[in-house]
Scaffold this motif. Structure first.
Motif, short mmCIF file in Angstrom:
data_model
loop_
_atom_site.label_atom_id
_atom_site.label_comp_id
_atom_site.label_asym_id
_atom_site.label_seq_id
_atom_site.Cartn_x
_atom_site.Cartn_y
_atom_site.Cartn_z
N LYS A 71 0.83 -1.20 0.00
CA LYS A 71 0.00 0.00 0.00
C LYS A 71 0.87 1.25 0.00
O LYS A 71 0.60 2.20 -0.74
CB LYS A 71 -0.93 0.00 1.22
N GLN A 72 1.93 1.24 0.81
CA GLN A 72 2.83 2.39 0.85
C GLN A 72 3.53 2.58 -0.49
O GLN A 72 3.71 3.71 -0.95
CB GLN A 72 3.86 2.22 1.98
N ARG A 74 2.33 1.69 -3.41
CA ARG A 74 1.31 2.22 -4.34
C ARG A 74 1.11 3.72 -4.12
O ARG A 74 1.05 4.50 -5.07
CB ARG A 74 -0.02 1.50 -4.15
N LEU A 75 0.99 4.10 -2.84
CA LEU A 75 0.80 5.52 -2.53
C LEU A 75 2.00 6.36 -2.98
O LEU A 75 1.84 7.45 -3.52
CB LEU A 75 0.54 5.72 -1.04
N SER A 76 3.19 5.83 -2.77
CA SER A 76 4.40 6.53 -3.19
C SER A 76 4.42 6.67 -4.71
O SER A 76 4.76 7.74 -5.24
CB SER A 76 5.64 5.79 -2.70
N ARG A 78 1.83 6.69 -6.68
CA ARG A 78 0.80 7.66 -7.04
C ARG A 78 1.28 9.09 -6.82
O ARG A 78 1.06 9.96 -7.65
CB ARG A 78 -0.47 7.43 -6.22
N ARG A 79 1.95 9.32 -5.67
CA ARG A 79 2.49 10.66 -5.40
C ARG A 79 3.49 11.05 -6.48
O ARG A 79 3.48 12.19 -6.94
CB ARG A 79 3.16 10.70 -4.02
N ASP A 80 4.33 10.10 -6.88
CA ASP A 80 5.31 10.39 -7.92
C ASP A 80 4.63 10.76 -9.24
O ASP A 80 5.03 11.71 -9.91
CB ASP A 80 6.25 9.19 -8.14
N LYS A 184 -8.45 15.21 -5.89
CA LYS A 184 -9.15 13.93 -5.76
C LYS A 184 -9.65 13.44 -7.13
O LYS A 184 -9.50 12.26 -7.47
CB LYS A 184 -10.31 14.08 -4.78
N SER A 187 -6.69 12.41 -9.33
CA SER A 187 -6.20 11.12 -8.87
C SER A 187 -7.13 9.99 -9.35
O SER A 187 -6.67 8.96 -9.82
CB SER A 187 -6.09 11.11 -7.35
N PHE A 191 -5.91 7.02 -11.84
CA PHE A 191 -5.75 5.70 -11.26
C PHE A 191 -7.03 4.89 -11.28
O PHE A 191 -7.12 3.87 -10.60
CB PHE A 191 -5.22 5.81 -9.83
N ASP A 193 -9.86 5.17 -9.83
CA ASP A 193 -10.50 4.95 -8.52
C ASP A 193 -11.99 5.11 -8.67
O ASP A 193 -12.47 6.01 -9.31
CB ASP A 193 -10.00 5.96 -7.47
#
Length: 194
Positions: A71-72, A74-76, A78-80, A184, A187, A191, A193
């Motif tokens: 999860k971390q 994936r979040l990293s 996404r941030r990139d 949001k 994102s 991705f 979502d």
């Protein structure tokens, strides 16, 4: 009865008693061994159960840890990606030229000018590369003058002489506001979502 017979009877009785004691001892020893074996089996089963529970806990912890790491990651990632998108937008804003850049700058200046209707002298700051364009635009505004440079992507920062009002209508500030309001949605689109 002779003495030899009495001695022999006592010996026979002693042998029988010894055999009885030996048998009782053997039975008791067999009981102790059986109890010890049963205890050992119970301890072994208990240890096996404890080990299985420990392994299950460790498995769950490892799985949980792996899920958290994924999860971390994936979040990293996404941030990139979001950072690269932001940088690309900033680059495109900085590279705007000609009529489109002038039109956006005029729009931002018009929006800021509302705050300075009662001012005699208004100072306008912009990107160094936009100085000539700003001079041309400000020819249409009485009391407005280019007063310096700002490190920005474009747009204007406007200050009045009489009031202490400063309006930051740079491309950067508009992008910050739009980015924050729509992050949001951006994102979600990037991705998928739901």
């Amino acid at each position: 009865m002779s003495l030899d017979n009495v001695v022999e009877d006592i010996r026979d009785e002693a042998r029988a008693r010894a055999e009885e004691i030996r048998q009782n001892g053997q039975e008791r020893a067999d009981e102790i061994v059986a109890e010890a074996e049963a205890d050992a089996e119970e301890i072994l089963e208990s240890r096996k159960a404890e080990i299985e529970q420990q392994l299950e806990r460790e498995r769950e912890q490892s799985l949980s840890s792996a899920k958290l790491e994924a999860k971390q990651a994936r979040l990293s990632a996404r941030r990139d990606v979001l950072q690269r998108v932001r940088e690309q937008v900033e680059s495109e804003l900085a590279d705007l030229e000609g009529d489109r850049r002038e039109e956006l700058t005029r729009t931002l200046l018009d929006a800021a000018a509302v705050e300075f209707e009662d001012e005699d002298e208004v100072h306008v700051y912009g990107r160094a590369d936009d100085a000539d364009m700003l001079e041309d635009i400000l020819a249409d505004y009485d009391g407005y003058e280019v007063s310096g440079e700002r490190d920005c992507l474009g747009g204007v920062v406007v200050e009045g002489t009489n009031s202490r009002v400063r309006v930051n209508n740079t491309f950067d500030s508009v992008l910050d506001s739009v980015w924050e309001d729509n992050l949001k949605e951006v994102s979600a689109r990037l991705f998928d979502d739901q």
